[in-house]
Design an enzyme around this catalytic site. Structure first.
Site, PDB file in Angstrom:
ATOM      1  N   CYS A   1       0.892  -1.181   0.126  1.00 38.43           N
ATOM      2  CA  CYS A   1       0.062   0.064  -0.039  1.00 38.43           C
ATOM      3  C   CYS A   1       0.916   1.308   0.095  1.00 38.43           C
ATOM      4  O   CYS A   1       0.310   2.427  -0.140  1.00 38.43           O
ATOM      5  CB  CYS A   1      -0.860   0.001   1.203  1.00 38.43           C
ATOM      6  SG  CYS A   1      -2.004  -1.407   1.303  1.00 38.43           S
TER       7      CYS A   1
ATOM      8  N   HIS B   1      -3.311   7.106   2.512  1.00 39.60           N
ATOM      9  CA  HIS B   1      -3.526   5.797   2.091  1.00 39.60           C
ATOM     10  C   HIS B   1      -5.256   5.534   2.667  1.00 39.60           C
ATOM     11  O   HIS B   1      -5.280   5.530   3.918  1.00 39.60           O
ATOM     12  CB  HIS B   1      -2.738   4.681   2.385  1.00 39.60           C
ATOM     13  CG  HIS B   1      -3.125   3.224   2.242  1.00 39.60           C
ATOM     14  ND1 HIS B   1      -3.733   2.883   0.910  1.00 39.60           N
ATOM     15  CD2 HIS B   1      -3.283   2.261   2.839  1.00 39.60           C
ATOM     16  CE1 HIS B   1      -4.191   1.638   0.956  1.00 39.60           C
ATOM     17  NE2 HIS B   1      -3.808   0.955   2.282  1.00 39.60           N
TER      18      HIS B   1
ATOM     19  N   ASN C   1     -10.209  -0.116  -0.220  1.00 37.28           N
ATOM     20  CA  ASN C   1      -8.904  -0.098  -0.028  1.00 37.28           C
ATOM     21  C   ASN C   1      -8.334  -0.837  -1.244  1.00 37.28           C
ATOM     22  O   ASN C   1      -8.475  -1.886  -1.681  1.00 37.28           O
ATOM     23  CB  ASN C   1      -8.323  -0.756   1.051  1.00 37.28           C
ATOM     24  CG  ASN C   1      -6.741  -1.005   1.147  1.00 37.28           C
ATOM     25  OD1 ASN C   1      -6.004  -0.517   0.467  1.00 37.28           O
ATOM     26  ND2 ASN C   1      -6.278  -1.482   2.500  1.00 37.28           N
TER      27      ASN C   1
END
Ligand code: UT7
Length: 360
Positions: free
Chosen positions: A143, A281, A311
């Site tokens: 990520c 993020h 996500n």
């Protein structure tokens, strides 16, 4: 620090006990690259899956998912779409936004942890789709991949005589177990790209990047590589899927992103009040709120897309940048603080300025 032994479902030892060197905290990287972001583009698969649809096959509910994560819906790639297809569409959008011809590119970096294949990398596939033969490769920092990518692709762009393309692209729904409510509700697919161009007056940085690989099983897809290859037994046990100790990851995410973003502000000699927009993020709305609160971010300056994207790992920060631009939250010359955290563990933060035009 001892790295623990781990045993796969078939009983084989997948990581032997070793003594790791004492952890050393990374120093903040003061580099400010003379690089401008001159184009932004995104691609989201057409199909969306909302929480009610997931609740029909999983023991979960729209209320639980919204309350605990902030997610309402996410995009899911069509069966025939792979990560390189998402990346290519985002690349074309970013090039068009920048007014750059693919033939003028000097390199392509694809930040992804869900490549089309273990080999070849996704980068060359995207380059072929664009009809160019430039250096093209993948960068896997999970990520945090896009923020790592800004450092790597930015350094390439700083000394190139043409633009460099950085793409965050993921098809995470391909590696989650659709029957695992702990992960299946979280992830979505998508891609976004930025065009990076050397520009004497521009500044990309400083950077704070770090990693802690002492406990990889906190968030991993175990049987996807050489440590524990995907044997029939491991596939039958579902070890090819992403698993996560959510609570542990959550705590690390808040702590690391806050510390990393703070280090970047300090290295830049600015305060949080000098930041026009924070783009973290998008893993969990509660994580973003916790980081914003700890940073002392003024209300309304954190851009949140997790409600619509879920996500999307390395794609989440650039997707949020594009969304901020398209909704009028990001204007030319705005100073943006970005921060990310993910498997590895990895984390990273930097300051960037988008130089392009505001979308009408
Ligand atoms: O992108 C990389 C970084 N990733 C992240 O940062 C993710 C970090 N982790 C998280 O966002 C959160 O930990 C989760 C969203 C994954 C989980 O939220 P949580 O508030 O930490 O919940 P929990 O795991 O502590 O579970 C609370 C309860 C449990 O039930 P009991 O034991 O209290 O009876 C779970 O079994 O909620 C249950 N639960 C669910 N219930 C309904 C877990 N998942 C679900 C679900 N629907 N989908």
């Amino acid at each position: 620090m001892a790295v623990p032994a781990m045993t796969a479902t078939d009983g084989t030892l997948v990581r032997s006990t070793t003594v790791a060197p004492a952890a050393v905290a990374p120093a903040t990287d003061p580099t400010v690259l003379p690089v401008a972001i001159t184009g932004l583009g995104a691609y989201l698969p057409a199909r969306t899956v909302d929480n009610d649809e997931l609740s029909r096959t999983l023991d979960t509910s729209d209320a639980w998912i919204r309350t605990r994560t902030g997610i309402a819906t996410r995009h899911v790639a069509a069966p025939e779409e792979a990560t390189s297809d998402l990346a290519l569409a985002a690349a074309r959008a970013a090039l068009a936004d920048a007014g750059v011809d693919a033939a003028d590119l000097r390199a392509i970096v694809v930040a992804t942890c869900t490549p089309d294949h273990l080999l070849p990398a996704t980068g060359p596939l995207v380059a072929a789709g664009l009809g160019v033969e430039v250096p093209a490769f993948d960068l896997n920092a999970a990520c945090s991949g896009f923020v790592y990518g800004l450092r790597v692709a930015g350094a390439l762009a700083a000394t190139a005589d043409g633009p460099v393309l950085l793409i965050g692209a993921e098809a995470l729904t391909r590696i989650v177990d659709a029957g695992d409510r702990g992960t299946a509700i979280l992830f979505g697919d998508g891609a976004a790209a930025v065009v990076l161009t050397a520009h004497a007056g521009a500044g990309l940085g400083p950077f704070d990047l770090g990693s802690d690989g002492s406990d990889p099983s906190m968030l991993w897809a175990a049987a996807t590589g050489t440590r524990s290859p995907a044997t029939p037994a491991r596939l039958a046990a579902g070890e090819q899927y992403l698993t996560m100790r959510g609570g542990d990851v959550y705590r690390h995410a808040v702590t690391r992103m806050t510390a990393s973003a703070t280090a970047v502000l300090s290295a830049a000699g600015v305060t949080i009040d000098d930041v026009d927009l924070f783009v973290g993020h998008q893993a969990n709305a509660r994580i973003l709120a916790g980081v914003a609160e700890r940073l002392g971010l003024p209300a309304g300056r954190s851009h949140v897309t997790i409600d619509r994207h879920g996500n999307t790992s390395a794609a989440s920060v650039p997707l949020a940048l594009v969304d901020a631009r398209d909704t009028g939250r990001l204007g030319p010359g705005d100073r943006v603080l970005v921060a990310a955290f993910g498997a590895g563990l990895t984390w990273g933060s930097t300051l960037l300025t988008w130089e392009g035009r505001r979308r009408e």
